[in-house]
Design an enzyme around this catalytic site. Structure first.
Site, PDB file in Angstrom:
ATOM      1  N   GLU A   1      -4.456   6.220   2.735  1.00 27.01           N
ATOM      2  CA  GLU A   1      -4.315   6.722   1.417  1.00 27.01           C
ATOM      3  C   GLU A   1      -3.166   6.045   0.692  1.00 27.01           C
ATOM      4  O   GLU A   1      -2.735   4.953   1.161  1.00 27.01           O
ATOM      5  CB  GLU A   1      -4.137   8.176   1.705  1.00 27.01           C
ATOM      6  CG  GLU A   1      -3.541   8.869   2.829  1.00 27.01           C
ATOM      7  CD  GLU A   1      -1.915   8.209   2.799  1.00 27.01           C
ATOM      8  OE1 GLU A   1      -1.291   9.438   2.230  1.00 27.01           O
ATOM      9  OE2 GLU A   1      -1.453   7.457   3.126  1.00 27.01           O
TER      10      GLU A   1
ATOM     11  N   GLU B   1      -0.153   4.797   2.223  1.00 28.62           N
ATOM     12  CA  GLU B   1      -0.295   3.526   3.106  1.00 28.62           C
ATOM     13  C   GLU B   1       0.055   3.791   4.546  1.00 28.62           C
ATOM     14  O   GLU B   1       0.367   3.010   5.132  1.00 28.62           O
ATOM     15  CB  GLU B   1       0.533   2.429   2.590  1.00 28.62           C
ATOM     16  CG  GLU B   1       0.363   2.005   1.002  1.00 28.62           C
ATOM     17  CD  GLU B   1       0.838   0.806   0.683  1.00 28.62           C
ATOM     18  OE1 GLU B   1       0.367  -0.234   0.475  1.00 28.62           O
ATOM     19  OE2 GLU B   1       2.072   0.771   0.627  1.00 28.62           O
TER      20      GLU B   1
END
Length: 798
Positions: free
Chosen positions: A433, A436
């Site tokens: 997401e 990271e």
């Protein structure tokens, strides 16, 4: 002809292990001209991290002055002076620095700019000894090359031209040259930590060593600048090229022109670049100071060799703890950060740079429609992870430019089409997401994907591809229908009376073909936690404010009860009230940030508040119809004295020895372009009374929806085992097929050929009218391969 001296070799090779320097910058500088291929940063009153020939390649660690009386003291600017810094003029990114000795023995005044048309940094310096110290002080310039993005393998040496001595350094094809309008009185090259000039001067206050060369190591070079009775005034120049002759030519030509002429041209360039900026100053709480700075900084973070390429930040977070084994820093392209920077400029009235950014992204897209997690300016990947929001953002930029009628003659449809196909094939769970770190169902990622697929559908309609447009709309509807199922817990315990709220991410292994989609279950592994600390938590107990992206794009209304309840949980968990105003951490138990003792993040730490998130919250409050002036004022107060916004701020009691002060920047990235872009978009949003990133077509489709999509999807990476019998079943794959299915336990069977979407997806639909009282069973005949799947799939109806 230039002659390189090699007779006196420094001892102590190869030097100590190299490190970069602090990331909390005091200034960012470059000429606006594309012919001046240098960018540079300032910290603690000195020049550091000069980038050449592209914006992603730092070439030095730092350049500073040293002062000694030869007997009682030896100072370097970074450690021993009190610094004040200010912008030179208007919108330009030039700076005036004053570094003063705490005991008043001397004062160093510097003006720093780039040569307007050369790869050369100019530091005009006035060294002023106090009256009773005139004639007693010596001044030295100390430079640490880190050529070709690394400290190891550098060679420093003296060079003689017809009439003067210079200092040069090289590594591979990169050369730098250091010279001055005052001829050097003495010079030496050495290995850092053993034979460099700093070691020499600090030992006995004298420059005893005068080595011609320090080859193949972590090196530094030092030069004495003559000082007369009343001090001295001079221009120090640092030039770069891909060969020795070019570096010396750029140096000599830059020094041959008066500094005042360079400065006037430098400021004229920036004035022209910023003259058409949209007037948002009256919306700000500081009269427009941070707005104007943010605009110039965003312009400065575009490369000049690869037009449109914009990096996340001219900084290496916690650089003082990072060496050659960690080359990335933030001077890379992330499509998420880049699109935010481009839309920030779009909000300021600039359409040309965002247009170049879109074209650059289209040229950087992978053959499957995706984008690397981040990459160098030339397109080479650094990290190769997959983040679905980074595939969605270029589509959103294309749509914003379409709305602004600024696509010129560029057709973004091939890029949009390929990216939309990637989102459909690889989603809905994302391998990473926006932070990271984790895979699964993310509210912020789903928001960007829904918005992007809706925009892609409208692009398809523009092209007359109505079937594809319908398909993309239906897939976006499918995602929107499952947002709450996938990302909302009904068993939360963070706030006693709010069991139902959004979570940060519902962890799902993207390699699991039959993922558990119950948001009340699953353990989330938190990265970057200190050794010995718990790292796995129930996902339903980890929250962030990423769900606000649903409001940003118009997918959910700001007064949605679930949104408001989730914000109460976020505020109870992540909000920090600082002297400047409110700020929020990313998520609870975050480990990406300064350590508790104030030390740098080194694989673990403690997440701190992000000013960027104050901007995101302000956008929500604006949509909700509430006063956002306190948020604007807070963001402006988080900026440093020259208008740079940090990635993170310190949220504990002051730790002066580590330079950590409550509400002030930590050692993470500064400036963060995403934060500056968010601020500009916030000003534009306030001026127009609506979120700048809001997409009206998305809002029309979703914000007033009262019923869910009547479609559910079985796909290779989401193999449903049960579904409602009231929904249409769509079975899709990445190759053409003939579906053979039965709804009565194979007593009867039906064949249906798949439809081709044109984006690498083929599908068949089974209507609810076809369902019986038994599970749906099906298999595939792959028409291109001319073979059967060899297994049956079973889907229970409820």
């Amino acid at each position: 002809m230039t002659r390189l001296l090699k007779e006196h070799l420094a001892f102590g090779a190869p030097g100590i292990e190299p490190r970069w320097t602090r990331s909390d910058k005091d200034g960012i500088g470059t000429a606006y001209s594309a012919s001046s291929l240098v960018w540079w940063t300032l910290s603690a009153g000195i020049l550091n991290e000069v980038y050449f020939p592209t914006i992603d390649h730092p070439q030095i660690r730092d350049l500073q002055f040293m002062v000694t009386d030869g007997e009682t003291f030896c100072h370097d600017e970074r450690r021993h002076t009190k610094t004040s810094i200010e912008r030179l003029c208007g919108d330009s990114l030039g700076y005036r620095i004053v570094n003063e000795d705490a005991e008043g023995r001397y004062r160093i005044e510097k003006e720093i700019i780039s040569a307007p048309h050369a790869a050369c940094v100019l530091t005009h310096t006035h060294f002023r000894p106090a009256a009773d110290w005139c004639g007693r002080l010596k001044l030295f310039a100390l430079l640490a090359p880190h050529l070709d993005v690394g400290g190891w393998g550098n060679t420093a040496q003296l060079a003689c031209t017809v009439d003067e001595r210079l200092l040069v350094a090289s590594k591979g094809r990169i050369w730098l040259a250091l010279g001055c309008t005052q001829p050097f009185a003495a010079a030496s090259c050495g290995y850092i930590g053993t034979s460099d000039g700093w070691q020499d001067l600090t030992q006995n206050k004298q420059l005893d060593w005068q080595f011609d060369i320090a080859a193949g190591g972590n090196v530094a070079m030092i030069a004495e600048i003559p000082v007369d009775e009343s001090g001295t005034q001079f221009t120090l120049a640092l030039a770069f090229a891909n060969h020795l002759h070019g570096a010396i030519a750029a140096l000599t030509q830059s020094l041959a022109i008066p500094f005042t002429s360079h400065r006037d041209r430098f400021q004229q360039q920036w004035s022209r670049a910023c003259r058409a900026v949209r007037p948002l100053d009256n919306v700000a709480q500081d009269g427009g100071r941070l707005y104007r700075t943010s605009h110039s900084l965003l312009l400065a973070h575009e490369d000049k060799t690869y037009p449109g390429a914009m990096i996340a930040s001219l900084s290496i977070p916690w650089g003082e703890a990072r060496g050659d084994d960690d080359l990335g820093g933030y001077h890379l392209v992330w499509t998420r950060d880049m699109v935010n920077s481009a839309t920030g400029l779009l909000a300021s009235g600039n359409t040309e740079t965002p247009f170049r950014a879109l074209v650059y992204l289209a040229c950087s897209q992978l053959s499957d429609g995706g984008f690397y997690q981040n990459f160098w300016i030339d397109g080479e990947p650094y990290w190769t992870g997959v983040q679905l929001d980074e595939v969605a953002f270029p589509i959103l930029l294309a749509w914003k430019l379409r709305e602004a009628d600024s696509l010129v003659d560029f057709d973004p449809w091939p890029m949009v089409r390929a990216a939309a196909g990637y989102l459909v094939r690889q989603g809905p769970a994302t391998p990473q997401e926006r932070w990271e770190e984790s895979s699964g169902y993310s509210p912020s990622t789903l928001a960007s994907n829904i918005a992007a697929l809706t925009c892609a559908a409208m692009f398809a309609m523009d092209r007359g591809e109505t079937q594809l447009a319908r398909y993309l709309h239906e897939y976006a509807d499918f995602l929107e229908c499952h947002i709450e199922d996938w990302t909302v817990t009904t068993e939360g315990t963070i706030v006693e009376d709010i069991p139902k709220h959004y979570i940060r991410i519902h962890p799902v292994d993207v390699n699991d073909q039959c993922p558990n989609e119950d948001a009340n279950t699953g353990m989330l592994w938190i990265k970057n936690r200190a050794p010995g600390l718990r790292a796995a938590f129930p996902a339903k107990e980890i929250v962030d404010a990423g769900f606000l992206e649903l409001v940003r794009y118009g997918i959910r209304r700001p007064n949605d009860a679930l949104i408001e309840d989730s914000l109460r949980v976020v505020d109870a968990t992540l909000k920090v009230d600082t002297p400047s105003g409110p700020c929020w951490r990313r998520y609870n138990y975050d480990g990406y940030g300064q350590r508790a003792d104030g030390g740098p993040f080194v694989g673990w730490g403690q997440g701190r508040p992000w000013p960027l998130l104050t901007g995101e919250r302000a956008h929500y409050e604006l949509a909700a119809g509430r006063d956002i002036k306190p948020y604007l004022k807070a963001i402006e107060s988080f900026a440093n004295s020259t208008g740079l916004l940090p990635e993170q701020i310190w949220d504990m009691e002051d730790v002066p020895e580590s330079r950590m002060f409550f509400g002030r920047p930590t050692g993470s990235a500064m400036p963060l372009m995403w934060a500056h872009a968010e601020y500009i978009k916030l000003l534009r949003s306030v001026q127009e009374g609506v979120i700048f990133d809001r997409i009206e077509a998305v809002a029309r489709r979703y914000s007033d929806r009262r019923q869910c999509s009547e479609l559910d999807i079985w796909k290779v990476n989401r193999q449903l085992t049960q579904m409602s019998r009231s929904r249409m079943l769509r079975i899709q794959a990445h190759a053409p097929f003939r579906l053979r299915y039965s709804t009565d336990g194979w007593q009867s069977q039906f064949d249906r050929d798949s439809k081709d979407t044109g984006i690498g997806v083929h599908y068949c639909d089974i209507s609810p009218d076809d369902f019986q009282n038994t599970p749906v069973q099906f298999t595939f005949y792959w028409t291109q391969a001319n073979c059967w799947e060899g297994r049956d799939y079973r889907l229970q109806l409820s």
